[in-house]
Every structure is written in structure tokens, then in C-alpha cells.
Enzyme design. Sequence first.
Site, PDB file in Angstrom:
ATOM      1  N   ARG A  64       0.834  -1.204   0.000  1.00  0.00           N
ATOM      2  CA  ARG A  64       0.000   0.000   0.000  1.00  0.00           C
ATOM      3  C   ARG A  64       0.869   1.256   0.000  1.00  0.00           C
ATOM      4  O   ARG A  64       0.543   2.259  -0.649  1.00  0.00           O
ATOM      5  CB  ARG A  64      -0.915  -0.021   1.227  1.00  0.00           C
ATOM      6  CG  ARG A  64      -1.881   1.157   1.304  1.00  0.00           C
ATOM      7  CD  ARG A  64      -2.953   0.904   2.347  1.00  0.00           C
ATOM      8  NE  ARG A  64      -3.828   2.063   2.489  1.00  0.00           N
ATOM      9  CZ  ARG A  64      -3.889   2.832   3.574  1.00  0.00           C
ATOM     10  NH1 ARG A  64      -3.133   2.558   4.623  1.00  0.00           N
ATOM     11  NH2 ARG A  64      -4.708   3.857   3.634  1.00  0.00           N
ATOM     12  N   HIS A  68       0.802   4.413  -2.658  1.00  0.00           N
ATOM     13  CA  HIS A  68       0.583   5.799  -2.243  1.00  0.00           C
ATOM     14  C   HIS A  68       1.771   6.686  -2.600  1.00  0.00           C
ATOM     15  O   HIS A  68       1.605   7.895  -2.774  1.00  0.00           O
ATOM     16  CB  HIS A  68       0.301   5.848  -0.739  1.00  0.00           C
ATOM     17  CG  HIS A  68      -1.080   5.415  -0.389  1.00  0.00           C
ATOM     18  ND1 HIS A  68      -1.857   6.065   0.551  1.00  0.00           N
ATOM     19  CD2 HIS A  68      -1.854   4.394  -0.854  1.00  0.00           C
ATOM     20  CE1 HIS A  68      -3.037   5.463   0.644  1.00  0.00           C
ATOM     21  NE2 HIS A  68      -3.042   4.448  -0.189  1.00  0.00           N
ATOM     22  N   ASP A  69       2.940   6.109  -2.708  1.00  0.00           N
ATOM     23  CA  ASP A  69       4.100   6.881  -3.134  1.00  0.00           C
ATOM     24  C   ASP A  69       4.039   7.172  -4.629  1.00  0.00           C
ATOM     25  O   ASP A  69       4.149   8.319  -5.064  1.00  0.00           O
ATOM     26  CB  ASP A  69       5.386   6.122  -2.804  1.00  0.00           C
ATOM     27  CG  ASP A  69       6.622   6.926  -3.183  1.00  0.00           C
ATOM     28  OD1 ASP A  69       6.675   8.125  -2.841  1.00  0.00           O
ATOM     29  OD2 ASP A  69       7.532   6.357  -3.819  1.00  0.00           O
ATOM     30  N   SER A  78       8.691  10.119  -1.709  1.00  0.00           N
ATOM     31  CA  SER A  78       8.244  11.334  -1.014  1.00  0.00           C
ATOM     32  C   SER A  78       7.272  11.014   0.116  1.00  0.00           C
ATOM     33  O   SER A  78       7.123  11.801   1.060  1.00  0.00           O
ATOM     34  CB  SER A  78       7.604  12.312  -2.000  1.00  0.00           C
ATOM     35  OG  SER A  78       6.553  11.700  -2.732  1.00  0.00           O
ATOM     36  N   ASN A  97      -2.957   8.757   4.286  1.00  0.00           N
ATOM     37  CA  ASN A  97      -1.700   8.106   4.667  1.00  0.00           C
ATOM     38  C   ASN A  97      -1.530   7.873   6.164  1.00  0.00           C
ATOM     39  O   ASN A  97      -0.529   7.285   6.580  1.00  0.00           O
ATOM     40  CB  ASN A  97      -0.515   8.933   4.151  1.00  0.00           C
ATOM     41  CG  ASN A  97      -0.396   8.904   2.646  1.00  0.00           C
ATOM     42  OD1 ASN A  97      -0.849   7.959   1.999  1.00  0.00           O
ATOM     43  ND2 ASN A  97       0.202   9.933   2.070  1.00  0.00           N
ATOM     44  N   PRO A 165      -6.198   7.951  -5.372  1.00  0.00           N
ATOM     45  CA  PRO A 165      -7.577   7.496  -5.628  1.00  0.00           C
ATOM     46  C   PRO A 165      -8.312   7.302  -4.310  1.00  0.00           C
ATOM     47  O   PRO A 165      -7.777   6.722  -3.367  1.00  0.00           O
ATOM     48  CB  PRO A 165      -7.379   6.163  -6.371  1.00  0.00           C
ATOM     49  CG  PRO A 165      -5.987   5.728  -6.036  1.00  0.00           C
ATOM     50  CD  PRO A 165      -5.196   6.978  -5.817  1.00  0.00           C
ATOM     51  N   HIS A 195      -6.367  -5.676  -2.739  1.00  0.00           N
ATOM     52  CA  HIS A 195      -7.222  -5.697  -1.555  1.00  0.00           C
ATOM     53  C   HIS A 195      -7.520  -7.118  -1.092  1.00  0.00           C
ATOM     54  O   HIS A 195      -8.250  -7.312  -0.123  1.00  0.00           O
ATOM     55  CB  HIS A 195      -8.536  -4.962  -1.832  1.00  0.00           C
ATOM     56  CG  HIS A 195      -8.381  -3.476  -1.921  1.00  0.00           C
ATOM     57  ND1 HIS A 195      -9.447  -2.622  -2.153  1.00  0.00           N
ATOM     58  CD2 HIS A 195      -7.286  -2.678  -1.805  1.00  0.00           C
ATOM     59  CE1 HIS A 195      -9.003  -1.369  -2.181  1.00  0.00           C
ATOM     60  NE2 HIS A 195      -7.700  -1.381  -1.975  1.00  0.00           N
ATOM     61  N   THR A 196      -6.947  -8.086  -1.776  1.00  0.00           N
ATOM     62  CA  THR A 196      -7.097  -9.474  -1.332  1.00  0.00           C
ATOM     63  C   THR A 196      -6.367  -9.727  -0.018  1.00  0.00           C
ATOM     64  O   THR A 196      -6.612 -10.727   0.647  1.00  0.00           O
ATOM     65  CB  THR A 196      -6.573 -10.445  -2.407  1.00  0.00           C
ATOM     66  OG1 THR A 196      -6.840 -11.789  -2.009  1.00  0.00           O
ATOM     67  CG2 THR A 196      -5.077 -10.300  -2.626  1.00  0.00           C
ATOM     68  N   ASP A 248     -10.564  -8.941   2.548  1.00  0.00           N
ATOM     69  CA  ASP A 248     -10.976 -10.215   1.968  1.00  0.00           C
ATOM     70  C   ASP A 248     -11.242 -11.169   3.125  1.00  0.00           C
ATOM     71  O   ASP A 248     -10.320 -11.726   3.710  1.00  0.00           O
ATOM     72  CB  ASP A 248      -9.878 -10.763   1.047  1.00  0.00           C
ATOM     73  CG  ASP A 248     -10.132 -12.179   0.568  1.00  0.00           C
ATOM     74  OD1 ASP A 248     -11.197 -12.741   0.888  1.00  0.00           O
ATOM     75  OD2 ASP A 248      -9.256 -12.725  -0.126  1.00  0.00           O
TER      76      ASP A 248
END
Length: 330
Positions: A64, A68-69, A78, A97, A165, A195-196, A248
Site C-alpha cells: 500500500r 501511495h508513493d 516522497s 496516509n 484514488p 485488496h485481497t 478479503d
Amino acid sequence: MTTKIFQKLFSLFLLFAMTTVMANTEELSLDYYKYSCPGVEDIVKRITEQYVSHVPRFAPGLLRMVFHDCFVRGCDASVLIDPTESNNQTEKTALPNVTLRGYEVVEAIKSALESHCPGVVSCADILALSSRDGIRTINGPFWEVPLGRKDGKISLASDADSLLPSPFFNFSSLQQNFAALGLTTKDLVVLLGSHTIGQGHCFIFQHRLYNFTGRGDRDPSLSPSYVEFLKTRCTPNPNDTQSFVAMDRITPRVFDENYYVMVSQNRGLFQSDAALLTNPETKSYIDQQIKSKGSIFAQDFSVSMSKMIKLGVLTGNQGEVRKTCGAVNA
């Protein structure tokens, strides 16, 4: 400005951005540290395995974190920069975050590499490698990680808030968000398959259970029986940042296709998960994964991850190699 003019300008922007990314990725290579820091991948792999073996949640955490980076200013680490007096609103402090985990893994790797080959390996490369190795440690898919990224010097919470997103996105917003980075609709549905594994914090989706439209109702796109289960784990308190559930529920610690099974049963935790059923292409992919029992999911995920970890990379003199991952060099 007319819609046609805006679309033309946006298309030109995308072409410029993608051309820049492609030019930079040509400077990445699998043997980038062959002479300057031999054994770098072995060190990253060993330390990542140590952490993930003891705390499996670090695997989805690192994955994750690299998402996000890379979605904000490209894959330049960053997201790792700590707030300071002069910059007290870095990406770390942005709402999306605040639940990231795995910083200590990256710092442990960085410390070991600074002892092994000081000032050579970037935090951006460490994050790209460790996210892959974390997934491999839990028997997930493998993908090649070409190296040579440099670390960025700019980190703004406002960028993360506006560019990541959102779990509240509908499909159109998701598609636009991914397309702006040169990622396809297939990449979108494949990468959301991450997301599993991992957990969703209740405060992000509790409105779907208790107050979806402001009238004390539930989200009608969410399975009623699943709503009742989630209510046993999540309170109506929107400020509860401690409660969470597995994204999940079928195989929460296995990297497999069961995320898509959950979504097909209207049991995706986030509105962005449910949105995948509203588009013919992504719904077809979900159906395909369920019928094939995920036989091609690992391969697809590897392909999409290989694209994502090359987004907006800095190379050559465009960035720096930080001494510590939490701070830019003085």
C-alpha cells in the site's frame, strides 16, 4: 474554455507526462547496483522477510505504501518524508496516509545498506524492492524491479489528498485517476485486486453501514447480511480510527482471487470496490477471475505492478539519495 479544448490540452499533458516517464525509465536497469552496491537485493530481501515473517501485516502495508508513493509525484519515496518545522504537512500527514504501516521496515533496510554501501541506494528503490519482497514472503506473485530511482525532495500533504484514488470514488473518477498516470482500465481492476490482503479501517466505510445518505440508512449496493456482520466490528463513531476488518474475509492472508469473489457478492468494503461492478470491462474481468479461480491473476498483477513502479521516476541528477528515508539531505 470549451470541453474540446480542455480535452485536447489534457491529452497533450498526458502525452508529455508519459513521454517523460518513458525517458526516465530507460535509465533504470536490473543490474544498476552491480558494482556500486553488490548484494543490495539480497539485503533487502533478508530484512523484509524477517519483518514480514514476524508481522505478516507488513506485506500489505509495504504494498500500500508503494501505491501511495507512486501515485503522488511518481515513485520518489516522497511518502516517507517526516514533517518538520519548515514543512509540517508532508504526505505522511495526509488523511489517506495516516494508516500506512511499514516505515520501520524501510528504515531498517536503509540502515543496513548505509553500512554496506553508504550513500548509494535510494529510498525509492528500497520501497520498490521491499514491497515486492513482502508479497513474495507471503507466497504472492513476483515481478522484476529495475533500479536506479532517485529520491524526491518535495512532499506535500495537499498532493496526497488530491492525487490519491479515493475509497469513495465512483468508476468514472477511478478511471480518470488511473488514466492520468498512463494506467489502463485493466491495470485499475488488477491493482485493486491487492485488496485481497490487508485491512480496511472502519472509519473509512462506516457511513455505508449507518448513514449513507444522511438519513440513517445503509448503502444499498452493500450486501445486507454483510452489513450486519460489519456492524459487529465497526461502531457508528466516525472518529474510531482503531477498528478494522479484513478486506478479503474469505482468505485474508492469502494473495488470491477471493477479493473479486467478495466484490461479486456485494461485499467489497469501499465504494471504489463496488464501483468495479458498474463497468462492463471490470465486471467481465471479475467474472473471469472467479471462473478461472485466479489462474492468471498473479501474472496480471505482476505486469501491472511492473508498470506502476516506473511511474514518474527520478533518475540521474533529478533527485538525490537520502541519508535517511525520513528526511531530505541538508
